[in-house]
Design an enzyme around this catalytic site. Sequence first.
Site, mmCIF file in Angstrom:
data_model
loop_
_atom_site.group_PDB
_atom_site.id
_atom_site.type_symbol
_atom_site.label_atom_id
_atom_site.label_comp_id
_atom_site.label_asym_id
_atom_site.label_seq_id
_atom_site.Cartn_x
_atom_site.Cartn_y
_atom_site.Cartn_z
ATOM 1 N N GLU A 67 -24.713 56.698 24.673
ATOM 2 C CA GLU A 67 -23.945 55.922 25.363
ATOM 3 C C GLU A 67 -23.407 54.972 24.775
ATOM 4 O O GLU A 67 -23.667 53.792 24.290
ATOM 5 C CB GLU A 67 -23.911 55.825 26.949
ATOM 6 C CG GLU A 67 -25.318 57.346 27.753
ATOM 7 C CD GLU A 67 -26.238 55.959 28.464
ATOM 8 O OE1 GLU A 67 -25.658 54.942 28.661
ATOM 9 O OE2 GLU A 67 -27.215 57.400 28.836
ATOM 10 N N CYS A 104 -31.180 60.967 36.023
ATOM 11 C CA CYS A 104 -30.231 59.919 36.200
ATOM 12 C C CYS A 104 -31.319 58.827 36.362
ATOM 13 O O CYS A 104 -31.022 57.783 36.009
ATOM 14 C CB CYS A 104 -29.637 59.462 37.494
ATOM 15 S SG CYS A 104 -28.924 60.504 38.569
ATOM 16 N N HIS A 133 -22.969 56.945 33.400
ATOM 17 C CA HIS A 133 -24.127 56.334 33.934
ATOM 18 C C HIS A 133 -24.072 55.471 34.537
ATOM 19 O O HIS A 133 -23.504 54.124 34.650
ATOM 20 C CB HIS A 133 -24.274 55.401 32.282
ATOM 21 C CG HIS A 133 -25.858 54.801 32.560
ATOM 22 N ND1 HIS A 133 -26.515 54.635 31.475
ATOM 23 C CD2 HIS A 133 -26.944 54.389 33.462
ATOM 24 C CE1 HIS A 133 -27.813 54.061 31.401
ATOM 25 N NE2 HIS A 133 -28.560 54.138 33.135
#
Length: 574
Positions: free
Chosen positions: A281, A250, A303
Site C-alpha cells: 500500500e 477489510c 484502505h
Amino acid sequence: MVMAEDRQPAPPAPTETVKILIADRVAQEGIDFLRTHLPEATIDVRTGLSPAELCSIIGDYAALVVRSETQVTREVLAAGKRLKIVARAGVGVDNIDLETATRLGIMVVNSPLGNVIAAAEHTIAMLLALARHIPAADRSMKSGKWEKSRFLGSEVRNKVLGIIGLGKVGSEVAKRARGLEMEVIAFDPYVSAEQASKLGVQMTNLEDLLRRSDFVTLHTSLTTGPSGTRGLIGARELSLMKPSARLINCARGGIIDEEALLQALKEQRLAGAALDVFSQEPIRDHALLRELVSHEQVVATPHLGASTEEAQVGVALDVAEQIVTVLRGGFPRAAVNAPLILPETLKVLQPYMTLLEKMGRLYTQLQPGPLHRIELSYSGEITAYDLRPLQAALIKGLLEPISDAHVNMINAPLLAKQRGLEITEQKSPTASEFANLVTLRVLDVNGRASFAGQGESEAEHVELLSGTVMHGEPRIVRVGRYWTEFVPEGYILFCRNPDQPGMIGRVGTILGKAGVNIRHMDVGPIERAPRPRHPGAKPDIALMIISVDDPIPDWALEEIRASGDIFGLTVVNL
C-alpha cells in the site's frame, strides 16, 4: 516490558512551555481538546516534514502526534530528548519503533477502539456492493448505458456470512449482519462458543465455514509463524468455497494470497471479492495488484476502513485525552509499550518476565483454543516482589500471537477481561524442586483442570506448564504431565513416543536427512526418578522435545509421523 536506559528524556524545565508537535493531519477536535486542557502548552501543527526536518526539531517537544504517514524511527526518538509520549491517532503502530521508544522510556499510545464501527460499517458496505454489483452498475450508467439485465444481484437475507476473526470488528460486523437477517457463522480458535452465542453466532472450523458461506469476511490481525495468519486464505482455502461465494477483506493485506485469489476469479471459481487492504500500500505499479483491482468481479477501495469523519474525530480525541493524562503525570488507558520498572526490581524479575512471556507463547501454540481461567503459582524468593509484571508478561505471551494488541502492565488486565480470561495467583515463599518455580495451570470454564486426552491420544491436552530461571536463562521444566528441561527459544518440535530405545535416533536421522541441525534434545518422562525396565512390560509414553536451528520441512514431519510409534507432532516458534 523493559525499563528505560539511564538516559531519561529530559522533562521540560518548570519555566519552559510544554510543546506538542502534530506531524500528520488529525481532526481539529483533538487539537482543540489539547488547547483547552493544556492551556500552558504550545501546539504546533507541521505536516509533511521530511525525516531530517523532524529530527532537527523534535528535541523541543514533549509529545508527538502522528497517523500512518510520519515514520517515527530510532533516529527521531533518539533526537527527542524531551519526548514523553508518542501518540498514534489510529490503531496500527508499524510506523513507530516501539523497541527504541521503550528502551528510551518514551510512552507510545494508540486508539484501539476509535475505528471499530467505521471498519464494521465499511465491511457491510462492501458486502452489499458485491451482492448488488453497485460499482460496476455505477460505471455503466456513467458511460451512458442502461444495462439492467446485466447486473442481476442477490439478496443477503437468509444467506450465510462466515466471519474469520470474531474480535472487536468481527463482533460488530456480526451484529449488523444479524440485522440484515443473515445467518452468521464464525471461526476464531480463541473465542468460546458461549461468547459467540451471545452475538447469535455459531462457531465452526475454518473448512466448514469456507464450504458453507455465501460471503466470507476477514477480521483477524496479520501474524507470522507456524500458526500465523499470513496467507491464511490461499489456493486450497479458495478451492473450498462455493463458485457463487464472495470474499471480503477489510482487515490486513497479506491474509489473502492475492495471486491465488486472482486465479480463482479468472477461472470463475469465485463470484467476487471486495478488498480494502493489500500486501503493498499504495499498490503503485505492482503488476499483480493492479490486475487484481482491475478485475470486473473485484470491488476495491484504498484502505478506507477507518476513513469516516466520526472515526477520525474519535481517534483524535482519544489520543489527545491520553496526552493530557501523561503530561499531567498519570497513566494512559491504551499504552502500547510498557511503563518503566524500577532498576532494582527489574534486575530480579526481568528473566522471569521473559520466562512467563515464553510460557504464554508456548501454551498458545501447543494448545490453541479459548482461555477461561489460569492459575499462576509461584514458589521461592521471588514471591517477596510485586509480581504484577509477570502476570502482564504471561498475558502478553498468550494474546499477542493471536491478536494485534500490544500488552503491558497497564492494559494487560483490561485485555484479559475483554477476552473473558480470569487469572488467579498463589504464592509460597518455600522453595519446591527449584529455588524459584512458576507454574501455570489452565482451567476450564468451571474451574477444573481439563484432561482432554490421555496416554497415546493424538490430541493429548496440555493444561500445565512449569518454568524456572537457571543461571539467568529461562527454562521450561514441565509440559503437561511430562518432566523436562529446555530453553524456550527458536523452533522446537514436540512429539510423543513409547519410552524405549531407538526413538531419538529415528527422529534424528530424518532431521539430518532434511538438513535440519539439532541444537538440543530432551526426553521428558512422566516420572522424574529413573525406574527399572521390566522385560515384556508396556513402556510409558514420553515427550520428546527437539530444539532446531532451522524450520522443519513438511515432508520431514510427515516421514517422522509415518515412521510409527511417534505421534502428536507439534512445531512451535518462540
